[in-house]
Design a protein around this motif. Structure first.
Motif, PDB file in Angstrom:
ATOM      1  N   SER A 124       0.162  13.041  15.038  1.00 38.42           N
ATOM      2  CA  SER A 124      -0.892  12.175  14.527  1.00 38.42           C
ATOM      3  C   SER A 124      -0.516  11.651  13.148  1.00 38.42           C
ATOM      4  CB  SER A 124      -2.217  12.949  14.440  1.00 38.42           C
ATOM      5  OG  SER A 124      -3.180  12.207  13.707  1.00 38.42           O
ATOM      6  N   CYS A 125      -0.903  10.403  12.892  1.00 35.40           N
ATOM      7  CA  CYS A 125      -0.655   9.819  11.572  1.00 35.40           C
ATOM      8  C   CYS A 125      -1.467  10.527  10.488  1.00 35.40           C
ATOM      9  CB  CYS A 125      -1.020   8.336  11.568  1.00 35.40           C
ATOM     10  SG  CYS A 125       0.009   7.336  12.658  1.00 35.40           S
ATOM     11  N   ASP A 126      -2.533  11.188  10.876  1.00 38.36           N
ATOM     12  CA  ASP A 126      -3.383  11.897   9.907  1.00 38.36           C
ATOM     13  C   ASP A 126      -2.895  13.308   9.641  1.00 38.36           C
ATOM     14  OD1 ASP A 126      -5.079   9.700   9.744  1.00 38.36           O
ATOM     15  OD2 ASP A 126      -6.232  10.356  11.488  1.00 38.36           O
ATOM     16  N   GLN A 132       0.857  -1.177   0.000  1.00 42.92           N
ATOM     17  CA  GLN A 132       0.000   0.000   0.000  1.00 42.92           C
ATOM     18  C   GLN A 132       0.894   1.228   0.000  1.00 42.92           C
ATOM     19  OE1 GLN A 132      -1.761  -1.166   3.791  1.00 42.92           O
ATOM     20  NE2 GLN A 132      -1.114   0.788   4.645  1.00 42.92           N
ATOM     21  N   GLU A 133       0.307   2.362  -0.302  1.00 42.58           N
ATOM     22  CA  GLU A 133       1.081   3.590  -0.404  1.00 42.58           C
ATOM     23  C   GLU A 133       1.620   4.008   0.959  1.00 42.58           C
ATOM     24  OE1 GLU A 133       0.657   8.176  -2.021  1.00 42.58           O
ATOM     25  OE2 GLU A 133      -1.023   6.763  -2.177  1.00 42.58           O
ATOM     26  N   ASN A 134       2.885   4.364   0.984  1.00 45.30           N
ATOM     27  CA  ASN A 134       3.541   4.791   2.224  1.00 45.30           C
ATOM     28  C   ASN A 134       3.656   6.307   2.208  1.00 45.30           C
ATOM     29  OD1 ASN A 134       5.154   5.259   4.427  1.00 45.30           O
ATOM     30  ND2 ASN A 134       6.758   3.799   3.849  1.00 45.30           N
ATOM     31  N   PRO A 135       2.973   7.010   3.123  1.00 41.75           N
ATOM     32  CA  PRO A 135       3.062   8.481   3.121  1.00 41.75           C
ATOM     33  C   PRO A 135       4.474   8.977   3.390  1.00 41.75           C
ATOM     34  CG  PRO A 135       1.959   7.688   5.098  1.00 41.75           C
ATOM     35  CD  PRO A 135       2.082   6.518   4.197  1.00 41.75           C
ATOM     36  N   MET A 136       5.334   8.133   3.929  1.00 35.76           N
ATOM     37  CA  MET A 136       6.729   8.525   4.161  1.00 35.76           C
ATOM     38  C   MET A 136       7.576   8.345   2.903  1.00 35.76           C
ATOM     39  SD  MET A 136       6.981   9.605   7.249  1.00 35.76           S
ATOM     40  CE  MET A 136       8.699   9.482   7.707  1.00 35.76           C
ATOM     41  N   PRO A 149      -0.366  -1.004  18.202  1.00 37.94           N
ATOM     42  CA  PRO A 149      -1.596  -1.536  17.591  1.00 37.94           C
ATOM     43  C   PRO A 149      -2.105  -0.661  16.454  1.00 37.94           C
ATOM     44  CG  PRO A 149      -2.168  -0.330  19.576  1.00 37.94           C
ATOM     45  CD  PRO A 149      -0.654  -0.223  19.451  1.00 37.94           C
ATOM     46  N   ASN A 150      -1.484   0.506  16.241  1.00 40.46           N
ATOM     47  CA  ASN A 150      -2.024   1.478  15.291  1.00 40.46           C
ATOM     48  C   ASN A 150      -1.398   1.305  13.905  1.00 40.46           C
ATOM     49  OD1 ASN A 150      -3.547   2.698  17.403  1.00 40.46           O
ATOM     50  ND2 ASN A 150      -1.711   3.790  18.068  1.00 40.46           N
ATOM     51  N   ALA A 151      -1.968   2.072  12.939  1.00 41.42           N
ATOM     52  CA  ALA A 151      -1.478   2.010  11.563  1.00 41.42           C
ATOM     53  C   ALA A 151      -0.104   2.619  11.423  1.00 41.42           C
ATOM     54  CB  ALA A 151      -2.456   2.722  10.622  1.00 41.42           C
ATOM     55  N   CYS A 152       0.280   3.433  12.394  1.00 38.72           N
ATOM     56  CA  CYS A 152       1.612   4.029  12.352  1.00 38.72           C
ATOM     57  C   CYS A 152       1.993   4.411  13.773  1.00 38.72           C
ATOM     58  CB  CYS A 152       1.665   5.252  11.441  1.00 38.72           C
ATOM     59  SG  CYS A 152       0.998   6.747  12.182  1.00 38.72           S
ATOM     60  N   ILE A 153       3.272   4.738  13.944  1.00 38.55           N
ATOM     61  CA  ILE A 153       3.739   5.225  15.229  1.00 38.55           C
ATOM     62  C   ILE A 153       4.795   6.296  14.967  1.00 38.55           C
ATOM     63  CG2 ILE A 153       5.425   3.338  15.412  1.00 38.55           C
ATOM     64  CD1 ILE A 153       5.102   3.536  18.462  1.00 38.55           C
ATOM     65  N   PRO A 154       4.607   7.502  15.531  1.00 38.42           N
ATOM     66  CA  PRO A 154       5.590   8.570  15.329  1.00 38.42           C
ATOM     67  C   PRO A 154       6.788   8.371  16.258  1.00 38.42           C
ATOM     68  CG  PRO A 154       3.786   9.387  16.655  1.00 38.42           C
ATOM     69  CD  PRO A 154       3.423   7.978  16.286  1.00 38.42           C
ATOM     70  N   ILE A 155       7.936   8.937  15.864  1.00 35.34           N
ATOM     71  CA  ILE A 155       9.133   8.804  16.677  1.00 35.34           C
ATOM     72  C   ILE A 155       8.927   9.398  18.065  1.00 35.34           C
ATOM     73  CG2 ILE A 155      10.121  10.921  15.716  1.00 35.34           C
ATOM     74  CD1 ILE A 155      11.990   7.779  16.988  1.00 35.34           C
ATOM     75  N   GLU A 156       8.066  10.455  18.166  1.00 34.75           N
ATOM     76  CA  GLU A 156       7.830  11.081  19.471  1.00 34.75           C
ATOM     77  C   GLU A 156       7.235  10.095  20.476  1.00 34.75           C
ATOM     78  OE1 GLU A 156       8.007  14.344  16.491  1.00 34.75           O
ATOM     79  OE2 GLU A 156       7.018  12.383  16.619  1.00 34.75           O
ATOM     80  N   SER A 157       6.349   9.197  19.976  1.00 30.66           N
ATOM     81  CA  SER A 157       5.748   8.198  20.858  1.00 30.66           C
ATOM     82  C   SER A 157       6.804   7.219  21.365  1.00 30.66           C
ATOM     83  CB  SER A 157       4.641   7.443  20.114  1.00 30.66           C
ATOM     84  OG  SER A 157       4.116   6.407  20.898  1.00 30.66           O
ATOM     85  N   PHE A 188       9.239  11.805  11.857  1.00 27.29           N
ATOM     86  CA  PHE A 188       9.484  10.475  11.281  1.00 27.29           C
ATOM     87  C   PHE A 188       8.417   9.514  11.800  1.00 27.29           C
ATOM     88  CE2 PHE A 188      11.463   6.581  10.115  1.00 27.29           C
ATOM     89  CZ  PHE A 188      12.388   6.894   9.118  1.00 27.29           C
ATOM     90  N   PHE A 189       7.627   8.938  10.884  1.00 28.94           N
ATOM     91  CA  PHE A 189       6.621   7.938  11.212  1.00 28.94           C
ATOM     92  C   PHE A 189       7.109   6.572  10.754  1.00 28.94           C
ATOM     93  CE2 PHE A 189       3.881  11.690  11.064  1.00 28.94           C
ATOM     94  CZ  PHE A 189       3.070  11.498  12.170  1.00 28.94           C
ATOM     95  N   PHE A 190       6.808   5.557  11.543  1.00 24.42           N
ATOM     96  CA  PHE A 190       6.975   4.172  11.124  1.00 24.42           C
ATOM     97  C   PHE A 190       5.589   3.694  10.701  1.00 24.42           C
ATOM     98  CE2 PHE A 190      10.427   5.040  13.986  1.00 24.42           C
ATOM     99  CZ  PHE A 190      11.526   4.465  13.379  1.00 24.42           C
ATOM    100  N   ILE A 191       5.409   3.384   9.411  1.00 24.23           N
ATOM    101  CA  ILE A 191       4.099   3.029   8.856  1.00 24.23           C
ATOM    102  C   ILE A 191       3.980   1.514   8.810  1.00 24.23           C
ATOM    103  CG2 ILE A 191       2.510   3.366   6.932  1.00 24.23           C
ATOM    104  CD1 ILE A 191       3.343   5.959   8.307  1.00 24.23           C
ATOM    105  N   ALA A 192       2.945   1.012   9.457  1.00 27.84           N
ATOM    106  CA  ALA A 192       2.747  -0.441   9.500  1.00 27.84           C
ATOM    107  C   ALA A 192       2.334  -0.968   8.137  1.00 27.84           C
ATOM    108  CB  ALA A 192       1.682  -0.790  10.545  1.00 27.84           C
ATOM    109  N   LYS A 193       2.701  -2.216   7.875  1.00 22.66           N
ATOM    110  CA  LYS A 193       2.308  -2.849   6.620  1.00 22.66           C
ATOM    111  C   LYS A 193       0.814  -3.121   6.599  1.00 22.66           C
ATOM    112  CE  LYS A 193       6.705  -5.142   5.557  1.00 22.66           C
ATOM    113  NZ  LYS A 193       7.402  -6.421   5.356  1.00 22.66           N
TER     114      LYS A 193
END
Length: 781
Positions: A695-697, A544-548, A736-744, A776-781
């Motif tokens: 936020s991932c959004d 799927q498309e990776n916003p990063m 558990p989320n669709a992404c996780i930001p480095i701040e988290s 920097f976001f880590f985007i889940a597959k």
């Protein structure tokens, strides 16, 4: 009796009717032809006139009309033939003889033309055009005495500008310059706009070194026609005589603007440049002339002369050799009989030494031959230029057979070089002129080129990581070899590269549909060939498309040190992080192990920069696991070859920042994670508050640039069990989320480290690098 006469008359009428009918049809076709002529449809007119003479072979008007039509279409040969046919029916017509002579002049048949024109003037002593045309014929035949008489006769008939001009031309050919000057002046006085007369008079004035007067005539001609090529030509000659080469060059340049495909003008300007000692410009002009007229040896000779003047002997020699291939000589004329050779032997004695040259293998500057290592025998092909006959030829002491060609000798010999360091060629001619030439042997490498792929990213074991499912892939790579490359092929496709560059980069677009590998074959100029097969890895293609965007992770894992304590932790930590990242959209993972300082500097300043650029990477995380130092507010990574207490041997992470800045224009998000030591104020710009979780959004967070660093004390504290890495990996694995930001992740790691009473990690922006408040976001597959 009456009945018999009637029958006879009827029979005669039946016989005469077709003749009458053919005559009428011939005139019909003739008239149709004249209509086509009026409409300038000459080809159609010729067809009609031809039909006319087919029906009536005696139709003189049709022959004359067709001759004119042929002339208007440029077919002078056929025009001359038709005029000659008309003469059969009009043998006493002076004008038809003149027209035939004029056409024969055009096709270069001057002898027959003269016969026609003589007949024309004998039939009509007042046929002025025939006299004028006859002057042209006699000039071509170089019968100047008769030409002068005919030109004089024309003047007697009519004193007009053309007749004076013609007699001036003849007088000029007879080197009667005063008479020529007088006649050209008479032509001008009767027609002040007679440009050719001005130019002819200017030629004579140049001949007599009356340059100012000649210049005045050229100016008058150009005032009447500013595109007159001959006027510029003569004026350029005047400038040359005055040594005003820039003005002479400018005039020839004007001619070239008028006639840009005239090779002779480029040659002329080139010779002016030579005389003005501007040999690079001369070379350019001779090269252009060669392009326009490649079979002219004079142009190669002139260019070779300029190459010699700028000391480019290699190119000069090449031009001289080209001249040899273009020039034609009668070899049979040089083969003298035995008796003649004996008589001429002493007369022809010369003292010029034979000129030796090797054709194969290639001779480099300094008379050096590049020969492969381990080669015990070489085939030497060469030439000897010699005015006389050769008496003997030896190579490395052994007699060699040679053959006489038209203008040189050729030899071909197999030479033992197993223990030789040079090739010595000794030749002497029949006059005992001797030449001795030594060529140094330089042994060349025999290893095949080393092949590397830069894009798509390729691992050290030849695995190429793809990030899409397209049928075609753009491949970029690099070749390392001691020699220049002859060819690079990828799956049968010729790669693009610079053959004149050592260790070149190459590129090609290849089709990989239904393929799991591709092969690169490289050959150097010495015939050394290498091939390498690369395996296609499609596992990293995102579903799927990776916003990063395209995301890479680089692990620097230093464990085995020369003077510092070896570590087991980095190996475990990198393995742990790879497992945690397996569920995220990471297009490529690069792992570098046990890097020295030089390797670190080269990797970040050159190798990673080229990989990021070639593979169009959008986001990159660099993770360092190994020993670190924090000295005087400066963070250091410890290379495996670092020396204790020698700060100079450490890798300053501010150097890393400098390298990252060179390719920040390609990358949107940069995250440096160092589980070794603090990064220091020169690298790290501290956050003034607890980092706000993104936020991932938040589209701005992914599209706007970010340059971030997250560092811990890590292995500097001599621990081999990193809480920092464990928590970082757990944060990714348990997300558990669709992404996780480095701040988290920073929040979780900071809390866990603090509970263990370890030094608090630092998170912030990289000082001096562009940051637009993205993250920097880590985007889940």
């Amino acid at each position: 009796m009456r009945k018999g006469k009637i029958i006879g008359i009827l029979a005669l009428s039946l016989f005469l009717t077709p003749v009458y009918s053919n005559g009428q049809n011939a005139k019909k076709f003739y008239k149709a032809g004249t209509v086509f002529v009026e409409k300038n449809a000459y080809a159609d007119a010729i067809v009609q006139f031809s039909k006319s003479v087919e029906l009536d072979p005696d139709y003189t008007k049709a022959y004359l009309a067709r001759a004119k039509a042929f002339e208007l279409t440029g077919n002078d040969v056929q025009a001359a033939e038709d005029y000659k046919r008309a003469i059969v029916f009009m043998p006493k017509n002076s004008d038809v003889h003149y027209q035939a002579g004029r056409m024969l002049n055009r096709v270069g048949n001057y002898v027959e033309a003269l016969n026609m024109l003589n007949r024309a003037t004998s039939l009509s002593r007042k046929n002025l055009l025939a006299y004028q045309e006859k002057v042209t014929t006699l000039l071509a035949l170089e019968d100047f005495e008769r030409a002068y008489q005919v030109a004089d006769s024309a003047i007697q008939l009519k004193k007009n500008p053309l007749n004076y001009y013609n007699r001036g031309l003849v007088a000029e050919k007879m080197e009667n310059y005063p008479q020529a000057h007088k006649d050209f002046s008479s032509a001008i006085s009767t027609n002040p706009n007679y440009i050719d007369a001005y130019l002819s008079r200017a030629r004579i004035e140049v001949q007599q070194n009356r340059l100012d007067v000649a210049m005045n005539d050229c100016s008058k001609a150009l005032a009447r026609d500013d595109r007159n090529i001959e006027a510029y030509m003569i004026r350029s000659e005047i400038y040359v005589k005055r040594l005003e080469y820039p003005n002479a060059i400018n005039d020839v340049s004007r001619i070239i603007l008028i006639d840009p495909v005239n090779a002779d003008m480029y040659v002329l300007r080139g010779t002016y440049y030579q005389d003005f000692n501007q040999h690079p410009n001369a070379i350019n002009d001779f090269s252009k002339a060669i392009d326009l007229s490649p079979g002219n040896p004079e142009m190669y000779f002139l260019r070779a002369k300029s190459y010699e003047e700028i000391l480019d002997y290699k190119k000069a020699k090449r031009d001289y050799e080209t001249i040899g291939s273009l020039s034609k000589y009668d070899g049979e004329a040089l083969r003298l009989k035995d008796e003649a050779e004996q008589r001429l032997f002493e007369i022809n004695r010369e003292s010029v030494k034979p000129a030796i040259s090797i054709i194969e293998p290639e001779v480099l500057s300094g008379y050096t031959l590049n020969l492969p290592l381990g080669k015990d025998e070489v085939l030497i092909k060469g030439q000897i230029k010699e005015e006389s006959n050769i008496m003997s030829l030896h190579i490395n002491g052994s007699e060699v057979h040679y053959e006489k060609k038209d203008e040189h000798y050729e030899f071909l010999a197999s030479v033992d070089i197993s223990s030789a360091t040079e090739i010595v060629i000794l030749v002497s001619d029949i006059y005992e002129n001797e030449s001795n030439k030594i060529f140094t042997i330089k042994r060349t490498e025999i290893l095949g080129p080393e092949i590397m792929i830069v894009a798509p990213y390729s691992s050290d074991n030849g695995e190429v990581y793809l990030d899409n499912n397209e049928d075609n892939v753009y491949v970029e790579g690099k070749i390392e070899d001691e020699s220049l490359l002859k060819s690079i092929m990828i799956e049968g496709v010729t790669a693009s590269y610079r053959p004149d560059m050592e260790n070149p980069t190459f590129s090609a677009t290849i089709n990989i549909m239904n393929k799991n590998q591709f092969t690169v074959i490289a050959e150097d100029v010495f015939g050394n060939v290498s091939s390498r097969t690369f395996i296609l890895n499609r596992a990293g293609i995102a579903t799927q498309e990776n916003p990063m965007g395209k995301t890479w992770v680089v692990f620097i894992q230093n464990s085995k040190y020369e003077t510092f304590a070896s570590l087991e932790g980095p190996v475990k930590d990198v393995s742990l992080m790879k497992g945690a990242l397996a569920n995220y959209q990471i297009n490529n993972v690069i792992t570098k192990q046990d890097m020295t300082k030089e390797e670190l500097e080269k990797f970040f300043s050159i190798e990673l920069r080229d990989l990021v650029r070639s593979n169009q990477v959008n986001s990159i995380m660099i993770w360092y696991a190994g020993h670190g130092k924090f000295i005087n507010d400066v963070g250091y990574w410890i290379p495996t070859d670092a020396k204790r207490d020698d700060e100079f041997t450490y890798f300053n992470i501010s150097t890393l920042k400098g390298s990252l800045q060179t390719y920040s224009k390609y990358v949107t998000h940069t995250l440096v994670v160092t589980d070794a030591c603090e990064s220091g104020p020169t690298f790290y710009q501290a956050m003034r508050s607890v980092p706000e979780e993104r936020s991932c959004d938040d589209w701005k967070a992914t599209r706007f640039k970010s340059s971030q660093v997250f560092s811990s004390a890590g292995y500097e504290l001599a621990t081999d069990n990193s809480q920092f890495t464990r928590t970082f990996a757990n944060a990714l694995s348990n997300n558990p989320n669709a992404c996780i930001p480095i701040e988290s992740i920073v929040s979780q790691v900071t809390l866990a480290v603090a509970k263990n009473n370890q030094q608090r990690p630092q998170f912030g922006k990289i000082a001096g690098m562009e940051d637009e408040n993205g993250t920097f976001f880590f985007i889940a597959k």
